[in-house]
Design a protein around this motif. Structure first.
Motif, PDB file in Angstrom:
ATOM      1  N   GLU A  36      -0.083  11.263  -8.654  1.00  0.00           N
ATOM      2  CA  GLU A  36       0.329  10.163  -7.776  1.00  0.00           C
ATOM      3  C   GLU A  36      -0.479   8.893  -8.021  1.00  0.00           C
ATOM      4  O   GLU A  36      -0.430   7.954  -7.239  1.00  0.00           O
ATOM      5  CB  GLU A  36       0.183  10.590  -6.313  1.00  0.00           C
ATOM      6  N   ILE A  37      -1.244   8.877  -9.132  1.00  0.00           N
ATOM      7  CA  ILE A  37      -2.139   7.751  -9.418  1.00  0.00           C
ATOM      8  C   ILE A  37      -1.731   7.073 -10.719  1.00  0.00           C
ATOM      9  O   ILE A  37      -1.327   7.722 -11.680  1.00  0.00           O
ATOM     10  CB  ILE A  37      -3.599   8.236  -9.523  1.00  0.00           C
ATOM     11  N   ALA A  38      -1.839   5.746 -10.725  1.00  0.00           N
ATOM     12  CA  ALA A  38      -1.682   4.964 -11.953  1.00  0.00           C
ATOM     13  C   ALA A  38      -2.882   4.043 -12.080  1.00  0.00           C
ATOM     14  O   ALA A  38      -3.436   3.583 -11.074  1.00  0.00           O
ATOM     15  CB  ALA A  38      -0.386   4.163 -11.935  1.00  0.00           C
ATOM     16  N   VAL A  39      -3.288   3.775 -13.308  1.00  0.00           N
ATOM     17  CA  VAL A  39      -4.461   2.935 -13.566  1.00  0.00           C
ATOM     18  C   VAL A  39      -4.067   1.747 -14.437  1.00  0.00           C
ATOM     19  O   VAL A  39      -3.358   1.887 -15.437  1.00  0.00           O
ATOM     20  CB  VAL A  39      -5.583   3.736 -14.262  1.00  0.00           C
ATOM     21  N   ARG A  45       5.768  -6.526 -13.013  1.00  0.00           N
ATOM     22  CA  ARG A  45       6.592  -5.490 -13.643  1.00  0.00           C
ATOM     23  C   ARG A  45       5.947  -4.121 -13.472  1.00  0.00           C
ATOM     24  O   ARG A  45       6.631  -3.133 -13.152  1.00  0.00           O
ATOM     25  CB  ARG A  45       6.779  -5.793 -15.133  1.00  0.00           C
ATOM     26  N   LEU A  46       4.633  -4.049 -13.671  1.00  0.00           N
ATOM     27  CA  LEU A  46       3.926  -2.780 -13.539  1.00  0.00           C
ATOM     28  C   LEU A  46       3.986  -2.248 -12.114  1.00  0.00           C
ATOM     29  O   LEU A  46       4.230  -1.051 -11.899  1.00  0.00           O
ATOM     30  CB  LEU A  46       2.476  -2.951 -13.977  1.00  0.00           C
ATOM     31  N   ARG A  86       8.770   2.888  -8.844  1.00  0.00           N
ATOM     32  CA  ARG A  86       9.928   3.678  -9.264  1.00  0.00           C
ATOM     33  C   ARG A  86       9.510   5.075  -9.713  1.00  0.00           C
ATOM     34  O   ARG A  86      10.280   6.034  -9.599  1.00  0.00           O
ATOM     35  CB  ARG A  86      10.672   2.972 -10.404  1.00  0.00           C
ATOM     36  N   GLN A  87       8.282   5.213 -10.227  1.00  0.00           N
ATOM     37  CA  GLN A  87       7.784   6.500 -10.718  1.00  0.00           C
ATOM     38  C   GLN A  87       7.147   7.346  -9.615  1.00  0.00           C
ATOM     39  O   GLN A  87       6.641   8.431  -9.886  1.00  0.00           O
ATOM     40  CB  GLN A  87       6.772   6.263 -11.840  1.00  0.00           C
ATOM     41  N   GLY A  88       7.164   6.848  -8.387  1.00  0.00           N
ATOM     42  CA  GLY A  88       6.615   7.623  -7.275  1.00  0.00           C
ATOM     43  C   GLY A  88       5.111   7.573  -7.143  1.00  0.00           C
ATOM     44  O   GLY A  88       4.510   8.409  -6.455  1.00  0.00           O
TER      45      GLY A  88
END
Length: 348
Positions: free
Chosen positions: A272-275, A306-307, A313-315
């Motif tokens: 559930e994490i993005a960096v 955009r990011l 969208r990727q949850g």
């Protein structure tokens, strides 16, 4: 919603956008690309059109709009001509128009009241994007255009972003590809002996100061979300640029930033994490780093919105961001990150 696809390779012609221009003249709403972000355009002279903008965006009524014109010959439609322009303001127009600089100018009484609610000034700019210029030329009227998204969300940098937020709420969108700058314009008021920036952007304080040869400062005591003040510029008072995910920003020592991010990843579900960082987190979490040969600040300024939309969208539930020094272009980037993070910003 109508969509007009305009190829960058074709020769730009006003007649290609005649349908969209006709809609604008007749109080409809058309989203269009600028070099910064996509704008949601309506006739700035007609209150009916302006109210439609506020309704579509669900925008607070005291949040002013920026008016876009095709060239300086239209200034008389938006500016009070009885007020003399400071020489430094003329220099700014000559050097930065068309481009991502909005100037606060004394408003013409012919403008719709909702464009600059309870304010003597109105924000004006000439965009640099060829599709925007041809559309404005074809419309023949000044066009009020905030970012073409639901208020509070990340600004749109593609036509697909606009359709995601505005389908069924506006008449059409001109698809001119991805925006090249990616952050909203600098908003400044220029006086005889100094200038004040109300919203940092691609035209930095340092660049303005060098061009105008007068001191340039950032506005102090900006209107807060719980104040009764009307904001002088868009982007000042309300929640802005925020995705559904929670954004966390660390700035300062790069080694300590890495430690903080790793602690966070270890404590939460990594799925559930993005960096967003200069470092490569591939294989651990969803991540982004600048393309080879590009600076982190430059690339992230263009890609930030955009990011944020893509991670939603990727949850993704948490976006961890490496902050930058609060100087030059970094000032604009940290301004947007700070608002997106809603206070979750920490120096380390």
């Amino acid at each position: 919603m109508e969509v007009w696809h305009i190829s960058e390779e074709q020769e730009w012609k006003a007649e290609d956008l005649s349908r969209a221009a006709d809609i604008l003249r007749n109080d409809g709403l058309v989203a269009f690309p600028t070099e910064t972000v996509y704008g949601l355009g309506g006739n700035a002279l007609h209150q009916r059109a302006v109210l439609k903008i506020f309704e579509a965006k669900q925008r607070p009524a005291d949040n002013p709009l920026i008016v876009h014109i095709a060239d300086v010959s239209q200034l008389h439609q938006v500016m009070d001509e009885e007020t003399a322009l400071p020489e430094a303001a003329k220099v700014a127009m000559e050097q930065f128009w068309p481009g991502p600089l909005t100037l606060l100018l004394p408003a013409n009484s012919a403008l719709a009241e909702g464009v600059h609610p309870n304010l003597r000034n109105v924000g004006v700019r000439i965009p640099r994007h060829p599709a925007a210029l041809k559309l404005l030329e074809a419309a023949g009227c000044p066009v009020a255009a905030p970012s073409a998204n639901k208020s509070g969300k990340p600004s749109p940098t593609t036509a697909a972003d606009v359709i995601e937020d505005m389908d069924g709420l506006i008449d059409g969108v001109v698809d001119g590809g991805a925006c090249s700058v990616g952050l909203e314009s600098t908003v400044a008021e220029i006086f005889d002996d100094h200038a004040v920036i109300y919203r940092p952007g691609h035209i930095t304080r340092e660049v303005l100061e060098d061009a105008l040869q007068i001191p340039v400062v950032y506005a102090e005591n900006l209107a807060s979300s719980d104040s009764g003040e009307s904001p002088q510029s868009p982007g000042m008072k309300y929640r802005h640029y925020a995705p559904e995910a929670k954004v966390h920003v660390w700035y300062g020592d790069s080694g300590r930033i890495l430690v903080e991010m790793m602690k966070f990843i270890d404590d939460y579900n990594s799925a559930e994490i993005a960096v967003i960082s200069e470092r490569d987190f591939t294989g651990r979490v969803k991540s982004w780093k600048p393309p080879e040969g590009e600076s982190y600040i430059g690339a992230l300024s263009r890609e930030l919105y955009r990011l944020l939309r893509e991670f939603d969208r990727q949850g993704v539930r948490h976006v961890l961001v490496q902050g930058v020094p609060n100087t030059d272009m970094g000032a604009a980037l940290m301004n947007r990150l700070g608002k997106a993070a809603e206070g979750r910003v920490k120096e380390v």
